[in-house]
Scaffold this motif. Structure first.
Motif, PDB file in Angstrom:
ATOM      1  N   ALA A 145    -102.143  31.698  13.234  1.00  0.00           N
ATOM      2  CA  ALA A 145    -101.663  32.935  13.838  1.00  0.00           C
ATOM      3  C   ALA A 145    -102.562  34.092  13.429  1.00  0.00           C
ATOM      4  O   ALA A 145    -103.223  34.034  12.393  1.00  0.00           O
ATOM      5  N   ALA A 146    -102.567  35.140  14.244  1.00  0.00           N
ATOM      6  CA  ALA A 146    -103.359  36.328  13.933  1.00  0.00           C
ATOM      7  C   ALA A 146    -102.637  37.567  14.420  1.00  0.00           C
ATOM      8  O   ALA A 146    -101.814  37.498  15.347  1.00  0.00           O
ATOM      9  N   ILE A 147    -102.976  38.694  13.807  1.00  0.00           N
ATOM     10  CA  ILE A 147    -102.363  39.958  14.167  1.00  0.00           C
ATOM     11  C   ILE A 147    -103.422  41.049  14.088  1.00  0.00           C
ATOM     12  O   ILE A 147    -104.248  41.070  13.175  1.00  0.00           O
ATOM     13  N   SER A 148    -103.402  41.961  15.051  1.00  0.00           N
ATOM     14  CA  SER A 148    -104.366  43.048  15.065  1.00  0.00           C
ATOM     15  C   SER A 148    -104.046  44.080  13.992  1.00  0.00           C
ATOM     16  O   SER A 148    -102.977  44.049  13.384  1.00  0.00           O
ATOM     17  N   PHE A 149    -104.963  45.032  13.786  1.00  0.00           N
ATOM     18  CA  PHE A 149    -104.797  45.972  12.683  1.00  0.00           C
ATOM     19  C   PHE A 149    -103.566  46.859  12.829  1.00  0.00           C
ATOM     20  O   PHE A 149    -102.969  47.263  11.832  1.00  0.00           O
ATOM     21  N   THR A 150    -103.154  47.123  14.073  1.00  0.00           N
ATOM     22  CA  THR A 150    -101.948  47.938  14.278  1.00  0.00           C
ATOM     23  C   THR A 150    -100.685  47.094  14.285  1.00  0.00           C
ATOM     24  O   THR A 150     -99.577  47.624  14.192  1.00  0.00           O
ATOM     25  N   GLY A 151    -100.861  45.783  14.437  1.00  0.00           N
ATOM     26  CA  GLY A 151     -99.705  44.912  14.606  1.00  0.00           C
ATOM     27  C   GLY A 151     -99.265  44.788  16.049  1.00  0.00           C
ATOM     28  O   GLY A 151     -98.325  44.062  16.363  1.00  0.00           O
ATOM     29  N   GLY A 152     -99.967  45.473  16.947  1.00  0.00           N
ATOM     30  CA  GLY A 152     -99.546  45.474  18.337  1.00  0.00           C
ATOM     31  C   GLY A 152     -99.937  44.228  19.122  1.00  0.00           C
ATOM     32  O   GLY A 152     -99.424  44.000  20.215  1.00  0.00           O
ATOM     33  N   ARG A 153    -100.847  43.453  18.569  1.00  0.00           N
ATOM     34  CA  ARG A 153    -101.289  42.239  19.252  1.00  0.00           C
ATOM     35  C   ARG A 153    -101.189  41.058  18.295  1.00  0.00           C
ATOM     36  O   ARG A 153    -101.687  41.131  17.172  1.00  0.00           O
ATOM     37  N   THR A 154    -100.544  40.002  18.743  1.00  0.00           N
ATOM     38  CA  THR A 154    -100.444  38.781  17.952  1.00  0.00           C
ATOM     39  C   THR A 154    -100.855  37.590  18.811  1.00  0.00           C
ATOM     40  O   THR A 154    -100.784  37.652  20.042  1.00  0.00           O
ATOM     41  N   SER A 155    -101.284  36.543  18.151  1.00  0.00           N
ATOM     42  CA  SER A 155    -101.604  35.307  18.854  1.00  0.00           C
ATOM     43  C   SER A 155    -101.229  34.136  17.956  1.00  0.00           C
ATOM     44  O   SER A 155    -101.198  34.270  16.728  1.00  0.00           O
ATOM     45  N   TYR A 156    -100.947  32.990  18.595  1.00  0.00           N
ATOM     46  CA  TYR A 156    -100.479  31.820  17.867  1.00  0.00           C
ATOM     47  C   TYR A 156    -101.130  30.555  18.412  1.00  0.00           C
ATOM     48  O   TYR A 156    -101.437  30.458  19.600  1.00  0.00           O
ATOM     49  N   ALA A 157    -101.273  29.592  17.526  1.00  0.00           N
ATOM     50  CA  ALA A 157    -101.653  28.259  17.970  1.00  0.00           C
ATOM     51  C   ALA A 157    -100.484  27.673  18.755  1.00  0.00           C
ATOM     52  O   ALA A 157     -99.314  27.952  18.455  1.00  0.00           O
ATOM     53  N   ASP A 158    -100.785  26.855  19.745  1.00  0.00           N
ATOM     54  CA  ASP A 158     -99.730  26.254  20.558  1.00  0.00           C
ATOM     55  C   ASP A 158     -98.762  25.448  19.702  1.00  0.00           C
ATOM     56  O   ASP A 158     -97.561  25.395  19.998  1.00  0.00           O
TER      57      ASP A 158
END
Length: 123
Positions: A48-61
Motif C-alpha cells: 500500500a502507499a499514501i501520498s504526502f497529503t494523505g489524499g491519494r492511496t493505492s493498494y495491491a489487489d
C-alpha cells in the motif's frame, strides 16, 4: 533518517493487526509513504502507499478491501490497518519513504526504508 516499524507479531486467520511506522530525520509531511512486504522465500512486494497529503492511496489487489493505509503528519507516523488476515499475509513488512511525495507502487521510488517487522498469520 530513521523509519521505525512496530506492531507485528502473531495473529489468527481472520484477525487484525495495526502496523505503525514512525519517521524521524526527514520532512515527513512532504514524503509519500509506502508499505511493502517480503514473504518467506519470495521477493519484496508492494502492499500500500499514501501520498504526502494523505489524499491519494493505492493498494495491491491482494490486500484491497482488507488493509487500510493512513498517516498522521503531526505524529510523523504512517499506519497499516490489516483486517481479515490470511496465512498468505505472513511476511516481513517494511515501511518506506518517497521523496517525490506521490506514494508509488514500485520500490525504486523509495529512498528510505525501515528495518521491517514480522507478521505471522496462523492457519
Amino acid at each position: 533518517v530513521q523509519l521505525q516499524a512496530t506492531g507485528g507479531g502473531l495473529a489468527p486467520t481472520g484477525g487484525s493487526q495495526r502496523l505503525s511506522c514512525e519517521a524521524s530525520g526527514l520532512p515527513f509531511s512532504s514524503y509519500g509513504m509506502g508499505w511493502f512486504r517480503q514473504p518467506p522465500g519470495k521477493a519484496r512486494e508492494f502492499v500500500a502507499a499514501i501520498s504526502f497529503t494523505g489524499g491519494r492511496t493505492s493498494y495491491a489487489d491482494s490486500v484491497k478491501g482488507r488493509f487500510t493505509i493512513s498517516r498522521d503528519n503531526a505524529k510523523t507516523t504512517v499506519y497499516l490497518q490489516m483486517n481479515g488476515l490470511k496465512p498468505e499475509d505472513t511476511a516481513v513488512y517494511y515501511c518506506a519513504a518517497d521523496f517525490a511525495g506521490t506514494g508509488e507502487n514500485s520500490p525504486d521510488h523509495y529512498e528510505h526504508w525501515g528495518q521491517g517487522t514480522q507478521v505471522t498469520v496462523s492457519s
